[in-house]
Enzyme design. Structure first.
Site, PDB file in Angstrom:
ATOM      1  N   HIS A 163       1.352   1.834  -7.785  1.00 27.91           N
ATOM      2  CA  HIS A 163       0.229   0.891  -7.917  1.00 27.91           C
ATOM      3  C   HIS A 163       0.712  -0.502  -7.540  1.00 27.91           C
ATOM      4  CE1 HIS A 163      -3.172  -1.260  -9.678  1.00 27.91           C
ATOM      5  NE2 HIS A 163      -3.795  -0.114  -9.610  1.00 27.91           N
ATOM      6  N   ASP A 215      -6.103   7.580 -10.060  1.00 26.77           N
ATOM      7  CA  ASP A 215      -6.582   8.632  -9.144  1.00 26.77           C
ATOM      8  C   ASP A 215      -5.870   9.958  -9.326  1.00 26.77           C
ATOM      9  OD1 ASP A 215      -6.819   5.918  -6.973  1.00 26.77           O
ATOM     10  OD2 ASP A 215      -8.524   7.107  -7.644  1.00 26.77           O
TER      11      ASP A 215
END
Ligand code: SDX
Length: 427
Positions: A306, A363
């Protein structure tokens, strides 16, 4: 915390103010940098650059903290519902029962999408990716709602917000109906927002439809978890497009396109495709861990890493727990969940991932739930867009209310110096 920052450049000293946020984040205000020094900063991907001040979402990537308007994501996901949290994200406070009822009533005024919009979706091939169709339909809404372009006051802003919340959900599900060759459904103003998502998606004219409350509850939670995430790629896109005073539908259409990318919202689809490929290839998760770590192999472990979280994405924790509950509730024993857990367990102790602070993100598990709920893989990023809609709206509204200037980054030119034109016969 120092109140100013000193820059020594080209033999001179310059002092810039330091801005401190409500969670003690510090920013050096370089508004006067170029005027004073002639120099700009360079920060590809904006890892170190703030584009705005915002009251909407706070996240701490090191600590894995996420809050909407000061409320912890764990509380909101557990105790709220999606329309209630959409109100919080957009208007800044948890609504009273009366306010929430009024918000839903006002959204219901605009849930009918102009029939001529069907001519636009008819023009797409069935094979068109739903995100491309959704971006096009969202922009096309402007043609049927021109007033949404220039919101000049609170009343027009509120109407634009309700129109967007009401119509986006319908056209998002139309992308699925188009893909399946099904007739397009209408929003039913007698049932809830997330129940409407289910009937818009799955109700067939050949018989009655009743949505599964377990599924509705899981989706409600997933939409809350996706509602906002400060200045991510798609939200920054919505803000910069809106900063030119393009309308709300056009700005959100641009956000849908940015979200589509597999490095961003498209990752939930890429995660499922990755897990299915691993399963098809014999389920050897160790082989794919090695590929993810091999510098010469372009394969990346989708759903990991991320730009901001250098800790577990708090949303991933909640979604992982929900995945277990939903699959158990629905009696689904999905072998790719086992592969996902093997990859996660391996990555959490593997030096390559640990040293780079690569943890599962939002996700990684969402696709597993969507698949269990009967949502097709191509629609996973549309699900992300439905959840992120209130955040996009809130950020666009904040940018417009704060009268922020048109976004226009600078650059460092590295091309040719001045040169003379060369006639064709001399090239
Ligand atoms: C979302 O910004 C947001 O808030 C986004 C989002 C939201 O709610 O809006 O949270 C939603 O977009 C989540 C992220 C979904 N994307 C993915 O899951 C795609 C896979 N992840 C990677 O592509 C990557 O981690 C990014 C794009 C998410 C972040 O990239 P960074 O921060 O720019 O990291 P990097 O590319 O600089 O990588 C640092 C190192 C590199 O190795 P070295 O060069 O140091 O040797 O980590 C490696 C990378 O190769 N790396 C990975 C990896 N992600 C980074 N290696 C293997 N698998 C991965 N997934």
């Amino acid at each position: 915390m120092s109140k100013t920052a000193i820059l020594e450049f080209d033999g001179n000293k310059y002092e810039f103010p330091v801005i401190v946020g409500s969670e003690n984040e510090a920013a050096i205000d370089i508004d006067k940098l170029r005027a004073l020094t002639g120099a700009i900063t360079l920060d590809p991907g904006y890892k170190n650059s703030g584009s705005c001040k915002s009251d909407i979402t706070f996240l701490d990537g090191e600590e894995g903290i996420l809050r909407y308007r000061g409320y912890a994501i764990e509380d909101l996901a557990e105790k709220g519902n999606f329309l209630e949290i959409s109100y919080l994200v957009i208007f800044g406070e948890l609504p009273t029962k009366t306010q929430l009822t009024q918000f839903e009533t006002d959204i219901r005024k605009y849930t009918l999408v102009n029939e001529e919009m069907k001519n636009i979706i008819d023009g797409f091939p069935k094979t068109a990716h739903p995100m491309g169709v959704l971006s096009a339909l969202t922009s096309a809404l402007t043609a049927f709602n021109p007033k949404v372009v220039n919101v000049e006051n609170d009343a027009e802003m509120y109407e634009a917000i309700c129109k967007t919340m009401g119509k986006f959900l319908v056209i998002a599900t139309w992308t699925y109906r188009k893909m399946m060759g099904y007739p397009l459904n209408y929003y039913d103003n007698t049932i809830g927002y997330v129940e409407n998502f289910m009937q818009l998606m799955f109700k067939l004219p050949t018989g009655p439809y009743a949505s599964n409350p377990v599924v509705v509850d899981a989706l409600d939670k997933l939409f809350i978890l996706h509602a906002d995430h400060e200045q991510n790629c798609s939200t920054s896109t919505v803000r910069i497009v809106g900063s030119s005073h393009a309308g709300l539908f056009a700005s959100i259409s641009a956000g849908v396109s940015a979200l589509w990318g597999p490095l961003h919202g498209g990752a939930n689809q890429a995660v499922l495709e990755m897990l299915e490929a691993i399963q098809k290839d014999g389920g050897d998760s160790a082989k794919y861990m090695a590929k993810a770590k091999d510098k010469d192999d372009p394969f990346r472990l989708m759903g990991f890493g991320h730009r901001v979280y250098k800790n577990f994405d708090p949303r991933a924790r909640i979604i992982k727990k929900a995945a277990d509950e939903v699959l158990k509730n629905l009696g689904v024993d999905d072998p790719i969940l086992r592969i996902a857990k093997e990859l996660e367990e391996a990555a959490l102790v593997d030096d390559y991932f640990v040293s780079r602070k690569l943890y599962p993100n939002v996700d990684f598990y969402s696709g597993i739930i969507y698949r269990a709920l009967g949502i097709p893989t191509d629609m996973f990023t549309v699900m992300f867009a439905i959840g992120r809609l209130p955040g996009w709206i809130a950020q666009w509204k904040e940018m417009r209310i704060n009268k922020e200037p048109i976004g226009r980054p600078r650059q460092i030119y590295t091309g040719y110096p001045l040169r003379d034109f060369v006639s064709m016969d001399k090239r």
